[in-house]
Design an enzyme around this catalytic site. Structure first.
Site: not given
Ligand code: PAF
Length: 283
Positions: A26, A33, A151, A174
């Site tokens: 996001m 990331h 998730q 991390v």
């Molecule tokens: O973990 C995230 O940043 C979000 O939930 C994702 C997997 C990009 C879905 O919008």
């Protein structure tokens, strides 16, 4: 790195590519990331990242509007690291050109527990957008962080149960040097809150150590942990020790027999809701 905003341009860039490694995000990218992108590079080529703040996974009282959108800085970071070949950054009209009447809803046992209890539509929103993104990018592998443990499990179950030809790779959480799991939401913390925030991970370690020390009254240990957080000024949603394989509560026998466990938590510090988890085994 090519930055594309439409599905058509994305497909043009990826035509004939069979080994795409994908990292959905996001945005508001931080070191975790970038580490996901590096891992993706070890598992496929080319690496595709996406940045899309998905309204469907935010509840009515959540931070969709104030969620940090930092596309220019994100692009700079990705350019510097050189791991990503294509960045897909669609706007809402591109990904949701019409009302999304088809939605993926994980079943109660996985989707309505823990995070799903406190964020009722969250996993519907995540599953739906991940399926859409997979269908745009058509990756062979995709990388997700373990910080969002539930998730990760839900995306894995979705791929398995829909026979999607995507292998899901997990990246370890991390952390900053003081233990705080990296998250875009950490930037909402005041200086005092930031100093307190690593205690959440400390508490997970305490729960692990308590169970390892021989206590097996799991629910009492969880309740103690919730009390500790409240005393320190947090508003916890849950602290829960669960089986890694299905996020259900372990029996005493399973705990003692070394069942792989994970302790998960979500708690608000001021107006910021943080989540974290820790995998462990007893014995
Ligand atoms: O973990 C995230 O940043 C979000 O939930 C994702 C997997 C990009 C879905 O919008």
């Amino acid at each position: 790195m090519k930055v594309v905003h439409t599905i058509e341009d994305l497909r043009d860039q990826l035509r004939g590519q069979l080994r795409v490694a994908f990292v959905p995000t996001m945005g508001n990218l931080h070191a975790a990331h970038l580490s996901l992108m590096r891992l993706a590079r070890q598992h496929g080529d080319p690496v595709v990242a996406s940045i899309f703040v998905n309204r469907l996974q935010f509840g009515p009282n959540e931070d969709f509007d104030r969620y940090p959108r930092t596309l220019a800085e994100d692009i700079e970071k990705l350019e510097r690291e050189r791991d990503v070949y294509v960045l897909f950054a669609p706007d809402e009209r591109e990904l949701y050109p019409e009302p999304q009447n088809f939605r993926i809803q994980p079943a109660e046992a996985l989707g309505k527990i823990l995070e799903g209890e406190f964020r009722p539509d969250f996993f519907m929103g995540v599953s739906t957008v991940v399926l859409k993104l997979f269908s745009c990018v058509q990756p062979r592998v995709a990388v997700f962080g373990k910080k969002d443990y539930q998730q990760l499990m839900i995306v894995r179950a979705m791929c398995r149960q829909f026979q999607l030809p995507v292998e899901i790779i997990a990246h370890e959480t991390v952390r900053d040097a003081d233990g705080l799991a990296l998250s875009s939401r950490n930037r909402y913390l005041s200086v005092a809150e930031r100093a307190e925030a690593p205690q959440l991970y400390g508490l997970l370690q305490q729960v692990r150590d308590t169970l390892r020390a021989g206590r097996d009254d799991r629910e009492a240990v969880e309740a103690d942990a919730m009390r500790t957080l409240r005393t320190r000024g947090w508003a916890p949603d849950y602290v829960a020790v669960r089986r890694q394989r299905d996020l259900q509560a372990p029996t005493v026998q399973e705990i003692r027999a070394g069942e792989p466990l994970v302790v998960l938590t979500a708690a608000r510090l001021g107006s910021t809701r943080l989540i974290d988890n820790l995998e462990f085994q007893v014995g």
